[in-house]
Design a protein around this motif. Structure first.
Motif, PDB file in Angstrom:
ATOM      1  N   UNK A 213       0.796  -1.222   0.000  1.00 43.14           N
ATOM      2  CA  UNK A 213       0.000   0.000   0.000  1.00 43.14           C
ATOM      3  C   UNK A 213       0.827   1.269   0.000  1.00 43.14           C
ATOM      4  N   UNK A 214       2.186   1.137  -0.024  1.00 47.67           N
ATOM      5  CA  UNK A 214       3.064   2.295  -0.064  1.00 47.67           C
ATOM      6  C   UNK A 214       3.603   2.722   1.287  1.00 47.67           C
ATOM      7  N   UNK A 215       3.240   2.021   2.356  1.00 49.29           N
ATOM      8  CA  UNK A 215       3.710   2.395   3.689  1.00 49.29           C
ATOM      9  C   UNK A 215       5.174   2.009   3.878  1.00 49.29           C
ATOM     10  N   UNK A 216       5.990   2.967   4.358  1.00 54.50           N
ATOM     11  CA  UNK A 216       7.382   2.697   4.673  1.00 54.50           C
ATOM     12  C   UNK A 216       7.470   2.001   6.030  1.00 54.50           C
ATOM     13  N   UNK A 217       8.276   0.950   6.106  1.00 54.71           N
ATOM     14  CA  UNK A 217       8.429   0.195   7.340  1.00 54.71           C
ATOM     15  C   UNK A 217       9.895  -0.188   7.526  1.00 54.71           C
ATOM     16  N   UNK A 218      10.231  -0.631   8.727  1.00 58.20           N
ATOM     17  CA  UNK A 218      11.538  -1.220   9.029  1.00 58.20           C
ATOM     18  C   UNK A 218      11.312  -2.705   9.300  1.00 58.20           C
ATOM     19  N   UNK A 219      12.051  -3.565   8.607  1.00 61.05           N
ATOM     20  CA  UNK A 219      11.859  -5.012   8.688  1.00 61.05           C
ATOM     21  C   UNK A 219      13.134  -5.637   9.240  1.00 61.05           C
ATOM     22  N   UNK A 220      12.992  -6.330  10.367  1.00 64.91           N
ATOM     23  CA  UNK A 220      14.139  -6.980  10.984  1.00 64.91           C
ATOM     24  C   UNK A 220      14.094  -8.486  10.736  1.00 64.91           C
ATOM     25  N   UNK A 221      15.178  -9.021  10.133  1.00 63.11           N
ATOM     26  CA  UNK A 221      15.351 -10.464   9.977  1.00 63.11           C
ATOM     27  C   UNK A 221      16.102 -10.967  11.203  1.00 63.11           C
ATOM     28  N   UNK A 222      15.437 -11.757  12.020  1.00 64.56           N
ATOM     29  CA  UNK A 222      16.040 -12.220  13.256  1.00 64.56           C
ATOM     30  C   UNK A 222      17.104 -13.265  12.990  1.00 64.56           C
ATOM     31  N   UNK A 223      18.253 -13.106  13.652  1.00 65.60           N
ATOM     32  CA  UNK A 223      19.335 -14.081  13.572  1.00 65.60           C
ATOM     33  C   UNK A 223      19.194 -15.098  14.694  1.00 65.60           C
ATOM     34  N   UNK A 224      20.137 -16.016  14.754  1.00 61.20           N
ATOM     35  CA  UNK A 224      20.158 -16.999  15.820  1.00 61.20           C
ATOM     36  C   UNK A 224      19.419 -18.261  15.431  1.00 61.20           C
ATOM     37  N   UNK A 225      19.463 -19.254  16.325  1.00 59.22           N
ATOM     38  CA  UNK A 225      18.772 -20.503  16.033  1.00 59.22           C
ATOM     39  C   UNK A 225      17.261 -20.303  16.132  1.00 59.22           C
ATOM     40  N   UNK A 226      16.518 -21.315  15.699  1.00 61.15           N
ATOM     41  CA  UNK A 226      15.066 -21.185  15.616  1.00 61.15           C
ATOM     42  C   UNK A 226      14.457 -20.907  16.985  1.00 61.15           C
ATOM     43  N   UNK A 227      14.959 -21.577  18.012  1.00 64.24           N
ATOM     44  CA  UNK A 227      14.374 -21.371  19.339  1.00 64.24           C
ATOM     45  C   UNK A 227      14.601 -19.944  19.824  1.00 64.24           C
ATOM     46  N   UNK A 228      15.810 -19.402  19.620  1.00 67.73           N
ATOM     47  CA  UNK A 228      16.094 -18.028  20.034  1.00 67.73           C
ATOM     48  C   UNK A 228      15.230 -17.031  19.278  1.00 67.73           C
ATOM     49  N   UNK A 229      15.141 -17.207  17.955  1.00 74.23           N
ATOM     50  CA  UNK A 229      14.343 -16.267  17.164  1.00 74.23           C
ATOM     51  C   UNK A 229      12.859 -16.414  17.475  1.00 74.23           C
ATOM     52  N   UNK A 230      12.403 -17.642  17.775  1.00 79.38           N
ATOM     53  CA  UNK A 230      11.016 -17.830  18.197  1.00 79.38           C
ATOM     54  C   UNK A 230      10.720 -17.038  19.458  1.00 79.38           C
ATOM     55  N   UNK A 231      11.621 -17.140  20.444  1.00 81.55           N
ATOM     56  CA  UNK A 231      11.401 -16.451  21.709  1.00 81.55           C
ATOM     57  C   UNK A 231      11.368 -14.949  21.518  1.00 81.55           C
TER      58      UNK A 231
END
Length: 353
Positions: free
Chosen positions: A76-94
């Motif tokens: 829709x044209x909205x500017x956002x900040x997108x963070x790709x989480x690092x770490x293992x799956x459990x850490x990024x899940x938490x």
């Protein structure tokens, strides 16, 4: 905290559907007066990849401890900040789950707004409102070409805004939240250097009981009691806030190994001046070239010195700190000679004297 299962997150929905549905799944239901106007939306990885031109280097804003942050444009044209989480799956899940649970429950002008998240296969991403001025440490310690140095008024505004956000977390949010890892990189800046708290992935939701003891925090910002089981409290956030306030006043980093021995730890270095009570102007950031009210400097240092007390019971309440700093904001551009009343205003706010 028990093992995290991201299957409790709601299935992907179109943003309009997500708004109408009110969250669903395992996310908290809206609470009147305590919830953002719309719950975070669930995005597919492909949607966020399209928003960032396949996470191109041209869209990269910064690299953080928990992941890389990209500037994106939604459909829709909205500017956002997108963070790709690092770490293992459990850490990024938490991290994802804690951020979504907390930010879905909070709305405050000094807390960043979450737009949505992605829990697609083993990929975990967070989507925030875009704030153009970036992280506080970059603005304070390493401003970009063309950026003005933060002046005294801006520094006090940032400190007061961050204190108000912590006051909201401690005293008004339901459930109560302890930030637990507050530092300069916990603060994002909007236009006009308006501060917003950010990075809630390590925060403690006080209603969650029996969470295993974890030593969480960043060297230079951690209160002494955080290493002891069961000793974490809202007063631990006060210590960390005091360190950040010292950074704003001095322009120094909490830990700086490039400094001579004895000056590498900000709290240790500043305490020599604070305990002596003399030559306090030497603490101030030399890049400000003396352009600050002397009385305001002394009052801000008094607030910081109370916050960094080793005994948590000796630290003030964050509500009192927010009141004192809000007063200093109103006095930022005033002459030093205010008849002596300023000290009494700050002391009464902190219950000192």
């Amino acid at each position: 905290m028990p093992a995290i299962n991201c299957s409790i997150l709601p299935p992907k929905k179109h943003p309009k559907e997500a708004t109408a549905a009110g969250g669903g799944g395992g996310l908290p239901a809206p609470r009147s007066g305590n919830i953002a106007s719309s719950p975070p939306s669930s995005f597919s990885f492909q949607e966020l990849s399209n928003a960032t031109d396949n996470f191109s280097s041209q869209c990269l804003l910064r690299r953080e401890e928990s992941g890389s942050v990209y500037k994106g444009t939604l459909r829709g044209g909205e500017l956002v900040a997108i963070k790709k989480l690092d770490g293992n799956v459990r850490q990024s899940n938490m991290r994802l789950l804690v951020e979504v649970l907390i930010l879905n429950c909070l709305t405050h002008p000094n807390i960043v707004k979450m737009i949505g998240y992605c829990s697609d296969s083993d990929r975990r991403l967070l989507v925030y409102e875009y704030l153009p001025a970036g992280l506080l440490p970059d603005r304070l310690h390493d401003p970009s070409p063309g950026q003005n140095l933060l002046d005294w008024a801006a520094r006090m505004k940032i400190a007061a805004g961050a204190a108000k956000a912590l006051e909201y977390l401690h005293n008004k949010a339901k459930p109560q939240v302890i930030f637990r890892d507050f530092k300069t990189s916990s603060v994002l800046l909007d236009n006009g250097d308006w501060p917003k708290l950010y990075n809630f992935g390590l925060s403690k939701i006080c209603s969650i009981k029996n969470e295993p003891h974890r030593v969480v925090g960043t060297q230079g910002y951690c209160a002494p009691e955080q290493a002891e089981p069961g000793q974490l409290s809202i007063k631990s956030d006060l210590y960390s806030f005091g360190v950040v306030l010292l950074e704003l006043i001095t322009g120094r980093k909490a830990i700086d190994t490039s400094k001579p021995e004895g000056e590498q730890k900000l709290v240790q270095w500043a305490r020599k001046y604070l305990d002596d009570g003399k030559n306090l102007e030497q603490i101030a950031d030399p890049r400000m070239e003396g352009k600050f009210p002397r009385r305001g400097l002394y009052q801000a240092l008094m607030v910081a010195s109370l916050c960094i007390r080793d005994d948590p019971n000796g630290r003030p309440l964050i509500s009192n700190v927010a009141t004192a700093l809000s007063y200093l904001v109103t006095q930022s551009n005033f002459p030093d000679d205010d008849g002596g009343g300023g000290d009494k205003n700050v002391e009464s706010s902190l219950n000192v004297g």
